[in-house]
Scaffold this motif. Structure first.
Motif, mmCIF file in Angstrom:
data_model
loop_
_atom_site.group_PDB
_atom_site.id
_atom_site.type_symbol
_atom_site.label_atom_id
_atom_site.label_comp_id
_atom_site.label_asym_id
_atom_site.label_seq_id
_atom_site.Cartn_x
_atom_site.Cartn_y
_atom_site.Cartn_z
ATOM 1 N N HIS A 197 0.821 -1.209 0.000
ATOM 2 C CA HIS A 197 0.000 0.000 0.000
ATOM 3 C C HIS A 197 0.861 1.268 0.000
ATOM 4 O O HIS A 197 0.520 2.257 -0.651
ATOM 5 N N LYS A 199 3.996 3.892 -0.630
ATOM 6 C CA LYS A 199 4.830 4.254 -1.771
ATOM 7 C C LYS A 199 6.147 3.491 -1.732
ATOM 8 O O LYS A 199 6.726 3.292 -0.662
ATOM 9 N N THR A 205 2.400 0.721 -6.166
ATOM 10 C CA THR A 205 1.576 0.412 -5.010
ATOM 11 C C THR A 205 0.269 -0.206 -5.493
ATOM 12 O O THR A 205 -0.037 -0.204 -6.696
ATOM 13 N N ARG A 207 -2.724 1.010 -5.057
ATOM 14 C CA ARG A 207 -3.553 2.071 -5.633
ATOM 15 C C ARG A 207 -3.071 2.459 -7.023
ATOM 16 O O ARG A 207 -3.876 2.657 -7.940
ATOM 17 N N GLU A 208 -1.763 2.556 -7.201
ATOM 18 C CA GLU A 208 -1.217 2.905 -8.516
ATOM 19 C C GLU A 208 -1.560 1.844 -9.557
ATOM 20 O O GLU A 208 -1.937 2.171 -10.682
ATOM 21 N N VAL A 210 -4.087 -0.304 -9.485
ATOM 22 C CA VAL A 210 -5.526 -0.285 -9.752
ATOM 23 C C VAL A 210 -5.887 0.878 -10.662
ATOM 24 O O VAL A 210 -6.691 0.731 -11.600
ATOM 25 N N ASP A 211 -5.285 2.037 -10.435
ATOM 26 C CA ASP A 211 -5.572 3.211 -11.284
ATOM 27 C C ASP A 211 -5.208 2.928 -12.742
ATOM 28 O O ASP A 211 -5.954 3.282 -13.664
ATOM 29 N N ILE A 212 -4.046 2.312 -12.968
ATOM 30 C CA ILE A 212 -3.618 1.978 -14.331
ATOM 31 C C ILE A 212 -4.591 0.994 -14.965
ATOM 32 O O ILE A 212 -5.010 1.155 -16.117
ATOM 33 N N GLU A 214 -7.727 0.392 -14.199
ATOM 34 C CA GLU A 214 -9.041 0.994 -14.448
ATOM 35 C C GLU A 214 -9.009 1.840 -15.716
ATOM 36 O O GLU A 214 -10.000 1.907 -16.454
ATOM 37 N N ASP A 215 -7.873 2.480 -15.986
ATOM 38 C CA ASP A 215 -7.744 3.248 -17.225
ATOM 39 C C ASP A 215 -7.678 2.324 -18.443
ATOM 40 O O ASP A 215 -8.350 2.566 -19.452
#
Length: 255
Positions: A197, A199, A205, A207-208, A210-212, A214-215
């Motif tokens: 979780h 950095k 991480t 979150r990083e 998951v963000d990628i 989702e994009d």
């Protein structure tokens, strides 16, 4: 194509030696993670991406009785430390093992496994045939199977991920440029590293990652190269979007 996750752990694996955290003490088999590696069975070929220190154990567990080639993402020991164990395939198949990697990685292998490349070879050592990946833009062939390299950064170290058909595999990275993201886009299945979780200097991480994902919006996505700091498998996975799952050792998927 069938993909088997041989290992989904970080460089120390899970459990970590000497650690008594809840993850390292977990009795859930999904929380037992060997060093990261995948096995591809595609078009009748058997190909492994990264042979780490646990390769022998992984190959025995998954009954990989034939291996056509090894492909390396980069030169770190948790990805190359099992190279000596290809001897079993040399003996069984009576041929050299093709190794595909960037020239820098092949040079490191020559240094760390100097006995393999010695002028006067000791009997029974691994027999290999080197195939340099010379251009990170062009598709290259691994026993007739097309691999699209995907450039990423692991802190400041250039590493490669690979897209094979509609399957994309990328581990040990914390930066992807616009071109790499476009090369990944449209994949049915994407595997991406998510260390923890907090950095980190050289890994995405949770979150990083998951963000990628989702994009990019693949049909399915799996997270790998997981440390004990991420948390228990069942607890972390319950918080993820439905199309993203945590990979675990022995997981087998088709794509």
């Amino acid at each position: 194509m069938q993909v088997t996750f041989l290992g989904t752990g970080t460089s120390q694996g899970v459990p970590v030696i000497g650690c008594a955290c809840a993850v390292c003490r977990s009795v859930d088999y999904r929380d037992k993670r060997l060093r990261v590696s995948v096995h591809l069975q595609v078009r009748g070929k058997s190909i492994v991406i990264d042979s780490g220190p646990d390769f022998r154990q992984q190959a025995l567990r998954e009954q990989i009785n034939h291996l056509d080639a090894l492909v390396f993402t980069h030169e770190h020991k948790d990805h190359t430390g099992g190279l000596d164990d290809i001897r079993a395939y040399n003996f069984r198949q009576q041929q050299d093992m093709p190794l595909h990697a960037e020239p820098r990685v092949l040079a490191q292998l020559k240094q760390e496994y100097a006995y393999i490349f010695a002028e006067h070879k000791y009997p029974g050592i691994p027999q290999v045939k080197l195939h340099p990946i010379l251009n990170d833009q062009d598709v290259f062939q691994v026993e007739g199977v097309g691999f699209q390299p995907i450039r990423a950064l692991h802190y400041k170290l250039p590493v490669l991920g690979f897209r094979v058909g509609n399957f994309t595999y990328l581990t040990d990275a914390n930066h992807l440029g616009p071109e790499a993201l476009e090369q990944m886009r449209g994949s049915e299945v994407i595997v991406l590293n998510a260390l923890r979780h907090e950095k980190h200097i050289s890994h995405f991480t949770l979150r990083e990652a998951v963000d990628i994902l989702e994009d990019l919006a693949p049909t399915r996505a799996y997270l790998t190269h997981i440390s004990h700091q991420l948390g228990r498998h069942r607890e972390v996975e319950a918080q993820l979007p439905d199309f993203i799952r945590l990979a675990y050792d022995g997981l087998r998927i088709s794509c």
